[in-house]
Scaffold this active site. Structure first.
Site, short mmCIF file in Angstrom:
data_model
loop_
_atom_site.label_atom_id
_atom_site.label_comp_id
_atom_site.label_asym_id
_atom_site.label_seq_id
_atom_site.Cartn_x
_atom_site.Cartn_y
_atom_site.Cartn_z
N ASN A 86 40.44 75.13 51.66
CA ASN A 86 40.87 74.46 50.42
C ASN A 86 42.19 75.02 49.86
O ASN A 86 42.57 74.72 48.75
CB ASN A 86 39.76 74.49 49.37
CG ASN A 86 39.43 75.89 48.87
OD1 ASN A 86 40.24 76.81 48.95
ND2 ASN A 86 38.22 76.06 48.34
N LEU A 96 43.47 77.50 48.35
CA LEU A 96 43.66 78.42 47.24
C LEU A 96 42.62 79.54 47.23
O LEU A 96 41.43 79.30 47.41
CB LEU A 96 43.60 77.68 45.90
CG LEU A 96 44.64 76.57 45.70
CD1 LEU A 96 44.42 75.90 44.35
CD2 LEU A 96 46.05 77.12 45.81
N HIS A 125 39.78 79.24 39.40
CA HIS A 125 38.74 79.92 40.18
C HIS A 125 37.79 80.68 39.25
O HIS A 125 38.23 81.44 38.38
CB HIS A 125 39.37 80.89 41.17
CG HIS A 125 38.36 81.57 42.05
ND1 HIS A 125 37.99 81.07 43.27
CD2 HIS A 125 37.63 82.71 41.88
CE1 HIS A 125 37.09 81.86 43.82
NE2 HIS A 125 36.85 82.88 42.98
N ARG A 179 16.38 111.53 69.49
CA ARG A 179 17.00 110.27 69.91
C ARG A 179 16.34 109.74 71.17
O ARG A 179 16.18 108.52 71.33
CB ARG A 179 18.51 110.45 70.11
CG ARG A 179 18.90 111.44 71.19
CD ARG A 179 20.42 111.58 71.29
NE ARG A 179 20.79 112.60 72.27
CZ ARG A 179 21.66 112.40 73.25
NH1 ARG A 179 22.25 111.23 73.41
NH2 ARG A 179 21.97 113.38 74.07
N GLU A 209 30.11 97.19 64.42
CA GLU A 209 28.90 97.58 63.69
C GLU A 209 28.61 96.67 62.50
O GLU A 209 27.45 96.42 62.18
CB GLU A 209 29.04 99.04 63.21
CG GLU A 209 29.03 100.07 64.33
CD GLU A 209 30.38 100.28 64.97
OE1 GLU A 209 30.46 101.02 65.96
OE2 GLU A 209 31.38 99.69 64.48
N ASP A 260 32.21 116.94 70.21
CA ASP A 260 32.85 115.66 69.91
C ASP A 260 33.63 115.69 68.60
O ASP A 260 34.53 114.87 68.38
CB ASP A 260 31.80 114.54 69.83
CG ASP A 260 31.43 114.02 71.20
OD1 ASP A 260 32.16 114.33 72.17
OD2 ASP A 260 30.42 113.30 71.32
#
Length: 634
Positions: free
Chosen positions: A194, A196, A270, A329, A377, A435
Site C-alpha cells: 500500500n 505508505l 497511520h 545435551r 533461529e 569456542d
C-alpha cells in the site's frame, strides 16, 4: 505490472461471474465501513491499513477459504495469519461480516474488558497466533503449512497477509527461504503493497517489479495483482491452487485508505481513527454498494486426522548408571527419541546444530518428523509455534542456547500466542570452553525468566534431563531446557520422580553449615566442593533447583533456615538476572535473615579449556569452597 495484469485477464481460466464480483465488492466495502466504525468507537486503531486490504479480506473469507464458522479452529479449516497485525480491525470486521459475532461486540474494540484487542491474540477463538510485532507471521504460517503437507497430509491451505513495511524484516525472508526449500505449495503469502509506512513511504513504494523479482528469487510462484480488483484476486488465488512444488505469493498493489479520496494514499493517517472525517468517508463508501445477493463459500474438506490428546510418557524405563559421566545435551537427544516412540505428535526442529544438540538422534529415528530450519533461529521459533498451533503437534526446537537470544521477540510473542513451544538450548556458559564468548550462553536465564508462563528447566544429570523433556511435552505452555556441553555425573536413580517447581536435595546431613545451590555444571562443582569441605570437617547442604522458573521457594526457605541463613549460589551465567538473583529475591521477599554469596561470571569471558575457565571466572568447586569458608569465617 500492466503486462502482468493483461496476462492475468487473458490466461487465468477461473473467471468469477458478475454476481460474485459484486458480492465480493460489497463485502470489501462492508469491511471498510466496519473497520472505520469500530476504530471510531475505540478512538484509536488503524483503519487506513484495513482499507488497503479490504478486497483481500473479502476474497479470502467469502470466496476462497474453507472453514467452519462456529468452530474457527476446526482441524480441517484453512488457516489465516495476519502478519500485519495492526490491520486487526479489518480481520475482526471480516469475521463479523461472516456472522461469527455481532457488530455490538465488534464495537468493543480495544476496551479493557474486551478480547477484541488492538492487535490479534488467541484470546479469540479465530486467532492461532498473536501478531503485531511485525515480520513474524509468515514463519508461523510456514509451520502450519509444513504440518498440513508433510505430517497430517491434509487438504487445508494456509494464507498469510504481510504488509510492505514489515517486508523489510529479515525474518520474512528467512520464512520465504524455508517455505521454498520445503516446497510448501499449500502456502500463499499475500503482500499488501500500500506504499505508505507509519511515518514515511515504504522503501520501494509501488515498485512492483522489484517486489516481484525479490519474492520470485526466493522460489515462490509470484503474481503481481491489483489488490483492489476482486476479479484479479480470485483469479490469482485460483492459480495458486494449481501450482505444485512451490509456494505462491500475491504481490498486491494497493493504496492505504483506499475507498475514499479523503485519505487514500495520504500520509499521517497511520494508527488514527478517522472520527469526524467519517461523516464524509462513510457515505462515499456506502454509495458504492451493489446490495448483491450472498454467494456460497467453498465447502470444507474434512480430512485432517483426529487427535487424541493424552499425557505422553516414556514407554520404557531409563537405564543410566549412577556415577556415569553423560552430557545433558546427549540425554536430551535420547529423551526426544523416547518421546517420539511414545507419541507421533512429537516433532523436532533444529537450526543446523543437530549434531551438537543431539536432536540428530530424533532425526535418525523419525526423519519424517524432523524439520531442519538451518541457520535462521527467528524463523525456527516461528515455524515451531505454527507447528504447535491448534495443538496439532508437540514441537521441540533446539540450537545453542545463546542463539535463541536472536529470536527473543519471536519467543516473547509465542508467549502472547499461548504457545506450547518447547526449546532446548545447549552449550551454555563458560564451560563450553575453547569456542569462546560468542558461543557461550550467559544471558539466557535472565531473558527466559521474564517470559510469562514459561518453565525453565536446568537439569544437572542425564536422568533429570530426560525427565525435564518428558515434563515439557505435557506442559500446556512454553518451556526452555538448558543443557550443558561437558559431561556431568549421574546422581539420580532412573525412577526418581521430578516435578515442575520442586527442587532436589542432592546432599545433606544433620549439621550442615551452609546451603549451596547450583545447577547443571555448577551442581557438579557444588558436589565436589562438599567432599572437599567434608574432609575439613565442614558439612554443606547442596540443593538442585531443577527448574529455575518456577523456583521451589519453600525448599529454598526451608533449607536456608536449616543452614543458619548462610547461602551460596553458583552459576555458569552472568550475575544479572540469573539463579543467584532469583534465590535472593525469594529470601528477601520471605523476610528470611540470610547472608548470601553469589558466584557468577562477572566479565566477558574468553577461549580456554572448560575447567580453566570455570576457575578463572570463579564458578568452580574451588570457588565454592572459598565462598563457604568465607561465610563461616565472617
Amino acid at each position: 505490472y500492466n503486462e502482468y495484469k493483461s496476462y492475468l485477464r487473458e490466461n487465468m481460466s477461473h473467471k468469477p461471474d458478475q454476481k460474485t464480483l459484486e458480492y465480493l465488492e460489497d463485502k470489501a466495502n462492508e469491511i471498510r465501513i466496519l473497520s472505520i466504525e469500530c476504530t471510531n468507537a475505540s478512538k484509536s486503531g488503524h483503519p487506513t491499513s484495513c482499507m488497503s486490504a479490504a478486497e483481500i479480506f473479502s476474497v479470502l473469507f467469502f470466496n476462497q477459504m474453507r472453514y467452519v464458522l462456529d468452530d474457527p479452529r476446526h482441524a480441517s479449516s484453512d488457516r489465516f495469519i495476519l502478519s500485519k497485525g495492526h490491520a486487526a480491525p479489518g480481520l475482526y470486521s471480516a469475521w463479523c461480516s461472516a456472522g461469527l459475532f455481532d457488530k455490538e461486540r465488534l464495537l468493543t474494540l480495544r476496551k479493557v474488558d474486551s478480547d477484541i484487542e488492538g492487535h490479534p491474540t488467541p484470546r479469540l477463538n479465530f486467532i492461532d497466533a498473536a501478531t503485531g510485532s511485525l515480520g513474524q507471521g509468515l514463519s508461523v504460517a510456514a509451520g502450519m503449512a509444513y504440518i498440513g503437507k508433510y505430517i497430517e497430509k491434509a487438504s487445508y491451505r494456509t494464507y498469510c497477509l504481510i504488509g510492505d513495511g514489515e517486508s523489510a524484516e529479515g525474518s520474512i525472508w528467512e520464512a520465504l527461504s524455508f517455505a521454498s526449500f520445503y516446497k510448501l505449495d499449500n502456502l500463499v503469502a499475500i503482500f499488501d503493497i500500500n506504499r505508505l509506512g507509519q511515518s514515511d513511504p515504504a522503501p520501494l513504494q509501488h515498485d512492483m517489479e522489484t517486489y516481484r523479482k525479490r519474492v520470485e528469487a526466493f522460489g515462490f510462484h509470484t503474481m503481481v495483482v491489483d489488490g483492489h480488483s476482486v476479479e484479479e484476486l480470485v483469479k490469482a488465488f485460483e492459480e495458486a491452487k494449481n501450482v505444485k512444488g512451490k509456494p505462491s505469493a500475491l504481490v498486491c498493489k494497493t493504496f492505504k485508505g483506499y475507498g475514499s479520496a479523503e485519505v487514500s494514499d495520504k500520509l499521517n493517517f497511520h494508527g488514527k481513527a478517522l472520527n469526524s472525517l467519517s461523516d464524509k468517508i462513510l457515505p462515499e463508501i456506502k454509495a458504492k454498494m451493489h446490495n448483491a445477493p450472498a454467494q456460497d463459500r467453498p465447502a470444507l474438506v474434512d480430512d485432517a486426522p483426529a487427535l487424541v490428546l493424552k499425557p505422553i510418557s516414556f514407554k520404557s524405563p531409563l537405564s543410566y548408571n549412577k556415577g556415569d559421566k553423560i552430557a545433558t545435551r546427549l540425554a536430551y537427544g535420547e529423551a526426544l527419541v523416547r518421546l517420539g516412540e511414545a507419541s507421533d505428535r512429537v516433532v523436532a526442529l533444529d537450526a543446523d546444530t543437530k549434531n551438537s544438540t543431539f536432536s540428530l538422534k530424533f532425526k535418525d529415528a523419525f526423519p519424517e518428523r524432523f524439520i531442519e530450519c538451518f541457520i535462521a533461529e527467528q524463523n525456527m521459533v516461528g515455524v515451531a509455534l505454527g507447528c504447535g498451533a491448534r495443538q496439532r503437534t508437540v514441537p521441540f526446537c533446539s540450537t545453542f542456547a545463546t542463539f535463541f537470544t536472536r529470536a527473543m521477540d519471536q519467543i516473547r510473542m509465542a508467549a502472547v500466542s499461548q504457545s506450547n513451544l518447547n526449546m532446548a538450548g545447549s552449550h551454555c556458559g563458560v564451560s563450553i570452553g575453547e569456542d569462546g564468548p560468542s558461543q557461550m550462553a550467559l544471558e539466557d536465564i535472565a531473558a527466559f525468566r521474564a517470559i510469562p508462563n514459561l518453565v525453565y528447566f536446568y537439569p544437572s544429570d542425564a536422568v533429570s534431563a530426560c525427565r525435564a523433556v518428558e515434563l515439557a511435552a505435557n506442559y500446556r505452555h512454553m518451556t526452555f531446557i538448558r543443557t550443558s556441553r561437558p559431561t556431568t555425573t549421574v546422581i539420580y536413580d532412573n525412577d526418581e520422580t521430578f516435578e515442575i517447581g520442586k527442587a532436589k536435595v542432592a546432599k545433606k546431613s544433620d549439621n550442615d553449615k551452609v546451603l549451596v545451590i547450583g545447577a547443571g555444571i555448577t551442581l557438579e562443582a557444588a558436589m565436589t566442593a562438599s567432599n572437599t569441605l567434608a574432609e575439613q570437617g565442614i558439612n554443606i547442604r547442596v540443593l538442585d533447583p531443577f527448574t529455575i522458573k518456577p523456583l521451589d521457594k519453600d525448599a529454598i526457605i526451608e533449607h536456608s533456615k536449616a543452614c543458619g541463613g548462610l547461602v551460596v549460589t553458583v552459576e555458569d551465567h552472568y550475575a544479572e538476572g540469573g539463579l543467584g538473583e532469583a534465590v535472593a529475591g525469594v529470601l528477601s521477599q520471605a523476610g528470611v535473615t540470610h547472608t548470601h554469596k553469589l558466584l557468577a561470571v562477572r566479565e566477558i569471558p574468553r577461549s580456554g579449556p572448560p575447567n580453566v575457565l570455570l576457575k578463572m571466572f570463579g564458578v568452580d568447586d574451588t570457588a565454592v569452597v572459598n565462598a563457604v569458608r568465607g561465610l563461616l569465617e565472617s
